[in-house]
Design an enzyme around this catalytic site. Structure first.
Site, mmCIF file in Angstrom:
data_model
loop_
_atom_site.group_PDB
_atom_site.id
_atom_site.type_symbol
_atom_site.label_atom_id
_atom_site.label_comp_id
_atom_site.label_asym_id
_atom_site.label_seq_id
_atom_site.Cartn_x
_atom_site.Cartn_y
_atom_site.Cartn_z
ATOM 1 N N HIS A 73 -4.197 -9.387 3.166
ATOM 2 C CA HIS A 73 -5.567 -9.227 3.532
ATOM 3 C C HIS A 73 -5.823 -10.511 4.645
ATOM 4 C CE1 HIS A 73 -6.300 -8.167 -0.983
ATOM 5 N NE2 HIS A 73 -6.137 -7.026 -0.176
ATOM 6 N N ARG A 127 0.773 -1.096 -0.120
ATOM 7 C CA ARG A 127 -0.130 -0.179 0.114
ATOM 8 C C ARG A 127 0.796 1.186 -0.155
ATOM 9 N NH1 ARG A 127 -2.049 -3.670 4.134
ATOM 10 N NH2 ARG A 127 -4.231 -4.615 3.345
ATOM 11 N N TYR A 159 -10.104 -8.908 -5.413
ATOM 12 C CA TYR A 159 -9.088 -7.967 -5.598
ATOM 13 C C TYR A 159 -8.025 -8.365 -6.808
ATOM 14 C CZ TYR A 159 -5.490 -4.747 -3.821
ATOM 15 O OH TYR A 159 -4.577 -3.646 -3.754
ATOM 16 N N LYS A 199 -2.405 -3.045 7.775
ATOM 17 C CA LYS A 199 -3.776 -2.713 8.437
ATOM 18 C C LYS A 199 -4.062 -3.486 9.680
ATOM 19 C CE LYS A 199 -6.191 -0.515 4.777
ATOM 20 N NZ LYS A 199 -7.476 -0.819 3.724
ATOM 21 N N HIS A 205 -2.433 2.881 -6.515
ATOM 22 C CA HIS A 205 -2.945 1.772 -5.853
ATOM 23 C C HIS A 205 -3.183 0.549 -6.896
ATOM 24 C CE1 HIS A 205 -4.568 -0.303 -2.475
ATOM 25 N NE2 HIS A 205 -5.667 -0.713 -3.196
ATOM 26 N N ARG A 226 -0.528 -2.082 -6.955
ATOM 27 C CA ARG A 226 -0.902 -3.058 -6.097
ATOM 28 C C ARG A 226 -1.492 -3.929 -6.490
ATOM 29 N NH1 ARG A 226 -1.233 -4.776 -0.456
ATOM 30 N NH2 ARG A 226 -3.429 -4.892 0.327
#
Length: 311
Positions: A283, A165, A292, A189, A257, A260
């Site tokens: 993820h 990211r 994705y 995250k 993005h 990615r």
């Protein structure tokens, strides 16, 4: 805005026209938005007249129930409207009902309470492999300042070469790149840590930047810097990508993005397994990775046919 014939009570149609005039005059909404609101409420009042078997009146709007709105959405669905269209229809009707409620002519509680149709998840639009490679190598030709060119190329290289990211790339420090390193430990995250392999082109790009950077960056400080020495902000990279899109003739979907997305999709197309790609991306859910990378049931069946001993 020209009124299109709707079978509804004149008093209700007059209020609707006042609302549209207010949106155009006081709110100065864009013409396309006004057209959408006009169409949404026209469809709704036309449906309501048929639903009630008589021209819809203000009193009918005042006593509107959630069941009536659900019936409207169901009718639109039967006509072929998709979830995005239904969500927009509901937004237009809500705006009209809120206007009437402020005038004491309706109760908008039902429209407020009803949930919008669930929207489909938009699939990412990865770059083609040649485009992704060009983006991460062309930056050096776009800048007069060599160190800025090296910086942008290094960041874009990390997005595509490691699937980071943009926030993760900009948080990296020189200490992440000791001599001989072959991997990165990334905290993403939710504080989740993952190990990402480093390819030689990415390492070379980072070392070129660190060699040219005019600022004294501590080993444990964010290494990517703006032209005044502050920590580099994501918007700078986004603008650099915008310039590249124009120079290379790429679509608007070619964002930082998207690199990615491209990392994940190109790995999958090259034979990578979905679970490993999930780990590389950080993820929490495999279903997120499936969306994705744009993988579908046909691709899964193809993998099954090639890999399962009983297939």
């Amino acid at each position: 805005m020209n009124e299109i014939l709707i079978i509804a009570h004149p008093e209700l149609l007059e209020e609707r026209q006042r609302w549209l005039d207010m949106l155009a005059g006081e709110r100065r909404l864009a013409e396309k938005t006004l057209e959408a609101y006009e169409r949404d409420t026209r469809q709704f009042l036309t449906f309501l007249t048929g639903h009630l078997a008589e021209p819809a009146r203000l009193k009918d709007i005042h006593t509107l129930r959630m069941a009536d709105l659900r019936a409207f959405l169901a009718a639109r669905r039967r006509d072929g409207a998709e979830s995005r269209t239904l969500g927009r229809n509901l937004a237009g009707v809500r705006s009209f009902l809120n206007y009437l409620e402020r005038k004491g002519l309706a109760n908008a509680a039902a429209a407020t309470a009803i949930r919008s149709p669930k929207q489909p998840k938009g699939l990412p639009k990865p770059l083609a492999p040649p485009e992704a490679i060009t983006v991460t190598t062309f930056e050096a030709q776009m800048r007069e300042e060599p160190w800025v060119a090296a910086r942008d190329a290094a960041v874009l290289g990390l997005l595509y070469g490691c699937g980071l990211r943009i926030s993760e790339a900009l948080a990296l420090t020189p200490s992440h790149f000791p001599e001989g390193t072959t991997s990165l430990r990334i905290t993403g995250k939710g504080g989740k840590t993952r190990i990402v392999p480093l390819i030689s082109s990415v390492v070379t790009g980072v070392r070129d930047y660190l060699r040219l950077c005019p600022f004294d960056v501590g080993a444990h400080e964010p290494m990517f810097r703006g032209v005044k020495g502050g920590v580099l902000q994501p918007g700078i990279i986004q603008r650099a990508m915008q310039v590249l899109r124009g120079a290379l003739g790429l679509p608007d979907t070619a964002t930082p993005h998207a690199l990615r997305h491209s990392f994940a999709t190109h790995l999958l197309n090259g034979g990578g397994d979905l679970r490993t790609i999930q780990e590389l991306l950080g993820h929490a859910s495999l279903s997120t990775t499936q969306v994705y990378t744009g993988i579908d049931s046909a691709r899964l069946l193809d993998v099954y046919d090639r890999a399962h001993p009983r297939a």
